[in-house]
Design a protein around this motif. Structure first.
Motif, PDB file in Angstrom:
ATOM      1  N   UNK A  38      -7.557  -6.568  -3.408  1.00 39.29           N
ATOM      2  CA  UNK A  38      -7.759  -5.201  -2.927  1.00 39.29           C
ATOM      3  C   UNK A  38      -6.970  -4.956  -1.641  1.00 39.29           C
ATOM      4  N   UNK A  39      -6.948  -5.946  -0.749  1.00 40.54           N
ATOM      5  CA  UNK A  39      -6.160  -5.814   0.471  1.00 40.54           C
ATOM      6  C   UNK A  39      -4.674  -5.713   0.141  1.00 40.54           C
ATOM      7  N   UNK A  40      -4.227  -6.499  -0.850  1.00 37.69           N
ATOM      8  CA  UNK A  40      -2.821  -6.430  -1.254  1.00 37.69           C
ATOM      9  C   UNK A  40      -2.485  -5.066  -1.865  1.00 37.69           C
ATOM     10  N   UNK A  41      -3.443  -4.476  -2.597  1.00 37.05           N
ATOM     11  CA  UNK A  41      -3.212  -3.160  -3.181  1.00 37.05           C
ATOM     12  C   UNK A  41      -2.979  -2.118  -2.088  1.00 37.05           C
ATOM     13  N   UNK A  42      -3.755  -2.232  -1.004  1.00 30.19           N
ATOM     14  CA  UNK A  42      -3.550  -1.329   0.128  1.00 30.19           C
ATOM     15  C   UNK A  42      -2.160  -1.547   0.725  1.00 30.19           C
ATOM     16  N   UNK A  43      -1.763  -2.810   0.877  1.00 32.77           N
ATOM     17  CA  UNK A  43      -0.442  -3.107   1.421  1.00 32.77           C
ATOM     18  C   UNK A  43       0.670  -2.563   0.525  1.00 32.77           C
ATOM     19  N   UNK A  44       0.502  -2.697  -0.793  1.00 32.52           N
ATOM     20  CA  UNK A  44       1.525  -2.220  -1.720  1.00 32.52           C
ATOM     21  C   UNK A  44       1.721  -0.709  -1.630  1.00 32.52           C
ATOM     22  N   UNK A  45       0.676   0.009  -1.217  1.00 31.46           N
ATOM     23  CA  UNK A  45       0.762   1.467  -1.129  1.00 31.46           C
ATOM     24  C   UNK A  45       1.286   1.944   0.224  1.00 31.46           C
ATOM     25  N   UNK A  46       1.644   1.018   1.106  1.00 32.65           N
ATOM     26  CA  UNK A  46       1.977   1.395   2.482  1.00 32.65           C
ATOM     27  C   UNK A  46       3.465   1.644   2.680  1.00 32.65           C
ATOM     28  N   UNK A  47       3.761   2.445   3.695  1.00 33.53           N
ATOM     29  CA  UNK A  47       5.147   2.653   4.113  1.00 33.53           C
ATOM     30  C   UNK A  47       5.735   1.358   4.660  1.00 33.53           C
ATOM     31  N   UNK A  48       4.886   0.513   5.262  1.00 32.30           N
ATOM     32  CA  UNK A  48       5.368  -0.756   5.798  1.00 32.30           C
ATOM     33  C   UNK A  48       5.930  -1.656   4.702  1.00 32.30           C
ATOM     34  N   UNK A  49       5.299  -1.652   3.524  1.00 30.83           N
ATOM     35  CA  UNK A  49       5.809  -2.479   2.429  1.00 30.83           C
ATOM     36  C   UNK A  49       7.192  -2.016   2.011  1.00 30.83           C
ATOM     37  N   UNK A  50       7.373  -0.699   1.901  1.00 32.61           N
ATOM     38  CA  UNK A  50       8.686  -0.170   1.529  1.00 32.61           C
ATOM     39  C   UNK A  50       9.731  -0.506   2.575  1.00 32.61           C
ATOM     40  N   UNK A  51       9.359  -0.350   3.839  1.00 32.56           N
ATOM     41  CA  UNK A  51      10.301  -0.648   4.921  1.00 32.56           C
ATOM     42  C   UNK A  51      10.612  -2.138   4.978  1.00 32.56           C
ATOM     43  N   UNK A  52       9.600  -2.985   4.844  1.00 34.83           N
ATOM     44  CA  UNK A  52       9.809  -4.422   4.938  1.00 34.83           C
ATOM     45  C   UNK A  52      10.706  -4.959   3.836  1.00 34.83           C
ATOM     46  N   UNK A  53      10.476  -4.520   2.608  1.00 35.50           N
ATOM     47  CA  UNK A  53      11.294  -4.992   1.494  1.00 35.50           C
ATOM     48  C   UNK A  53      12.709  -4.418   1.571  1.00 35.50           C
ATOM     49  N   UNK A  54      12.808  -3.160   1.993  1.00 35.93           N
ATOM     50  CA  UNK A  54      14.129  -2.542   2.121  1.00 35.93           C
ATOM     51  C   UNK A  54      14.947  -3.240   3.210  1.00 35.93           C
TER      52      UNK A  54
END
Length: 259
Positions: free
Chosen positions: A230-246
């Motif tokens: 559930x915590x990972x699901x929140x992370x996957x929906x975040x702008x930080x995840x998009x920025x970090x992977x990009x």
């Protein structure tokens, strides 16, 4: 920011530093210490200018040497039920931002409990950890019986709690009570260095990691794994995840916002 006379509040870049400033009484937790720490944590909670918190004690003799014994002598059963210090340490443990204890000298009783409530503990070689409350006819009542057993195991915790003996920084590191051991006088600088490293990580990811560890440690594995997913699901929906992977794919430093 409101400031207790017994707690010095400062910043170094984006790191908030709380210094228990009662060296004449080995930085015990009497006076306005509890109020001062509460106020600083409250002020920094939603302040993006502070990304991590370091706690330490003034001087090189003590991080914090527990309760003020004079105050302790006057306490009654209802004081234990209120759990003023215990409540502060729960707030510290669950704090949204990383917390690091820079332990210089004695961390005894409530001082050891403060250090255990932090995420990471950096100990100078002259540090001594202990829960000597049994010598006063009481027990470690601000989370000591619970956090110590979870950090070092029931057997070692019972040894420390029942004998009241002090352990060295090196022994604490072997037990898992101290995270890092450094030269005498270097604990604060090392803690700041660790904190600076954390500032480059995704703040939401740090917060979710703390949540998953604390919520999942004391439940069965399946429930803990559910909390993690559930915590990972929140992370996957975040702008930080998009920025970090990009940023990784573009081979540049990420610019996280905590959202």
């Amino acid at each position: 920011m409101p400031e207790s006379k017994d707690v010095e509040v400062s910043t170094r870049g984006r790191i908030g530093i709380l210094t228990i400033n009662r060296p004449s009484v080995r930085n015990n937790l009497g006076g306005d210490v509890v109020r001062g720490i509460y106020e600083a944590l409250d002020a920094w909670r939603d302040d993006d200018a502070v990304g991590a918190v370091v706690l330490t004690g003034a001087g090189d003799k003590a991080f914090a040497a527990g309760a003020d014994i004079g105050e302790l002598q006057r306490r009654v059963p209802t004081d234990a039920l209120v759990g003023r210090i215990s409540g502060l340490l729960r707030t510290l443990e669950e704090y949204e931002k990383p917390t690091i204890a820079a332990v210089n000298g004695y961390a005894l009783g409530g001082g050891c409990e403060v250090a255990m409530a932090c995420d990471i503990r950096v100990a100078a070689r002259n540090a001594r950890f202990g829960q000597p409350e049994v010598n006063l006819g009481i027990i470690a009542g601000a989370g000591g019986t619970q956090r110590l057993a979870r950090l070092v195991g029931k057997g070692r915790a019972l040894d420390m709690l029942l004998t009241g003996r002090l352990v060295s920084a090196e022994e604490a590191e072997r037990y898992g009570l101290a995270t890092y051991v450094v030269d005498e006088g270097a604990a604060l600088e090392c803690a700041v260095e660790v904190a600076e490293g954390l500032l480059g990580k995704g703040p939401l990811a740090l917060r979710l990691t703390k949540l998953a560890v604390h919520a999942g440690t004391d439940v069965d594995m399946d429930t803990g794994l559910l909390v993690e997913r559930l915590a990972q699901a929140v992370a996957f929906a975040s702008a930080d995840k998009l920025e970090g992977t990009k940023a990784f794919l573009e081979k540049r430093e990420a610019s996280f916002t905590g959202r």
